[in-house]
Design a protein around this motif. Structure first.
Motif, PDB file in Angstrom:
ATOM      1  N   PRO A 121       0.818  -1.227   0.000  1.00  0.00           N
ATOM      2  CA  PRO A 121       0.000   0.000   0.000  1.00  0.00           C
ATOM      3  C   PRO A 121       0.849   1.275   0.000  1.00  0.00           C
ATOM      4  O   PRO A 121       0.679   2.157   0.843  1.00  0.00           O
ATOM      5  N   GLU A 124      -0.463   4.943   0.220  1.00  0.00           N
ATOM      6  CA  GLU A 124      -0.896   5.481   1.511  1.00  0.00           C
ATOM      7  C   GLU A 124       0.126   6.466   2.090  1.00  0.00           C
ATOM      8  O   GLU A 124      -0.189   7.251   2.979  1.00  0.00           O
ATOM      9  N   GLY A 167      -0.743   6.741  11.730  1.00  0.00           N
ATOM     10  CA  GLY A 167      -1.860   6.112  11.035  1.00  0.00           C
ATOM     11  C   GLY A 167      -1.390   5.069  10.044  1.00  0.00           C
ATOM     12  O   GLY A 167      -2.002   3.989   9.915  1.00  0.00           O
ATOM     13  N   PHE A 168      -0.304   5.359   9.334  1.00  0.00           N
ATOM     14  CA  PHE A 168       0.213   4.403   8.351  1.00  0.00           C
ATOM     15  C   PHE A 168       0.730   3.143   9.040  1.00  0.00           C
ATOM     16  O   PHE A 168       0.525   2.031   8.548  1.00  0.00           O
ATOM     17  N   ARG A 170      -0.323   1.808  11.761  1.00  0.00           N
ATOM     18  CA  ARG A 170      -1.485   0.974  12.138  1.00  0.00           C
ATOM     19  C   ARG A 170      -2.030   0.209  10.921  1.00  0.00           C
ATOM     20  O   ARG A 170      -2.352  -0.978  11.014  1.00  0.00           O
ATOM     21  N   LYS A 171      -2.116   0.904   9.788  1.00  0.00           N
ATOM     22  CA  LYS A 171      -2.610   0.245   8.568  1.00  0.00           C
ATOM     23  C   LYS A 171      -1.664  -0.870   8.124  1.00  0.00           C
ATOM     24  O   LYS A 171      -2.104  -1.941   7.692  1.00  0.00           O
ATOM     25  N   LEU A 172      -0.369  -0.607   8.229  1.00  0.00           N
ATOM     26  CA  LEU A 172       0.608  -1.590   7.774  1.00  0.00           C
ATOM     27  C   LEU A 172       0.599  -2.836   8.658  1.00  0.00           C
ATOM     28  O   LEU A 172       0.746  -3.959   8.160  1.00  0.00           O
ATOM     29  N   THR A 174      -2.014  -4.033  10.225  1.00  0.00           N
ATOM     30  CA  THR A 174      -3.206  -4.768   9.791  1.00  0.00           C
ATOM     31  C   THR A 174      -2.945  -5.518   8.495  1.00  0.00           C
ATOM     32  O   THR A 174      -3.342  -6.680   8.321  1.00  0.00           O
ATOM     33  N   TYR A 175      -2.266  -4.848   7.569  1.00  0.00           N
ATOM     34  CA  TYR A 175      -1.945  -5.421   6.263  1.00  0.00           C
ATOM     35  C   TYR A 175      -1.090  -6.675   6.420  1.00  0.00           C
ATOM     36  O   TYR A 175      -1.346  -7.708   5.791  1.00  0.00           O
ATOM     37  N   SER A 186       6.805  -5.271   3.654  1.00  0.00           N
ATOM     38  CA  SER A 186       6.097  -4.257   4.438  1.00  0.00           C
ATOM     39  C   SER A 186       7.023  -3.568   5.422  1.00  0.00           C
ATOM     40  O   SER A 186       6.899  -2.362   5.677  1.00  0.00           O
TER      41      SER A 186
END
Length: 232
Positions: A121, A124, A167-168, A170-172, A174-175, A186
């Motif tokens: 991602p 992002e 924020g990134f 946290r998204k990473l 999850t990814y 990642s």
């Protein structure tokens, strides 16, 4: 200092300040190219970033040598000495921002070599990258004008980059939990995100030195409320 020596000193200060702006422009170009290499996963752009690094490093060495010569010959006092110190600190932060651009480029090349770029991602990171790049530009503009009020605004804006980074992350996480096969690539992207955040930190550092020159106060590691009271 007599008028003749004062004129020479002003000329030397102007020359070294111009060199700092040139170095800043080069680092800005390096960061823009690094962000482009990330957005497009473009290996040629990443290579260009690495090539610029040597020029940035050489400029830092040249500027530091000029500053040492000025201090030894002119023995400046008060605000002039603060300005010379701030120029030295600014070039150091510009060089480190260039290092972060280089780190982004190296991570991009590593991700491309792994063949995993399409699964990540990376888009992002665009908002944070744009914020960091813009913040460094604002810091250089404020330094050129010795604008303390603009410097305060830069300190506040750095918080937005920190929030984007958090924020990134946290998204990473999850990814990676959803697809463990992407963990290695990642983590490379996480290093890219951290490099972007650090570029914002270097812009913030430059802003703090602007206030040091203008107000004669070291406001590092203090609250924004305290900074605002100093600048008023």
């Amino acid at each position: 200092m007599d008028k003749h020596l004062s004129s020479q000193f002003d000329s030397e200060l102007s020359a070294v300040s111009t060199r700092v702006m040139e170095m800043g422009g080069l680092v800005e170009s390096q960061i823009r190219t690094a962000v482009y290499s990330l957005a497009q996963f473009n290996e040629e752009a990443a290579r260009q970033v690495l090539e610029i690094e040597a020029r940035v490093n050489a400029m830092e060495v040249d500027i530091d040598r000029d500053l040492s010569t000025i201090i030894a010959r002119r023995q400046p006092t008060a605000r002039d000495l603060r300005l010379l110190i701030a120029i030295s600190k600014t070039t150091a932060n510009l060089e480190r921002a260039g290092d972060e651009a280089e780190r982004i480029a190296r991570m991009v090349k590593k991700i491309i070599d792994s063949g995993s770029q399409r699964a990540l991602p990376a888009s992002e990171l665009q908002v944070g990258a744009d914020l960091a790049s813009a913040l460094l530009r604002k810091a250089l503009d404020a330094f050129a004008r010795l604008d303390a009020s603009a410097a305060v605004s830069i300190l506040k804006e750095d918080d937005a980059i920190d929030k984007e980074f958090d924020g990134f992350v946290r998204k990473l996480i999850t990814y990676m939990m959803e697809d463990p096969r992407t963990i290695s690539a990642s983590l490379d992207l996480l290093f890219v995100a951290k490099a972007i955040e650090r570029i914002g930190d270097h812009a913030k550092n430059i802003a703090e030195f602007i206030i040091y020159v203008v107000k004669g106060a070291d406001i590092r590691h203090t609250s924004i409320e305290n900074v605002e009271s100093v600048v008023r």
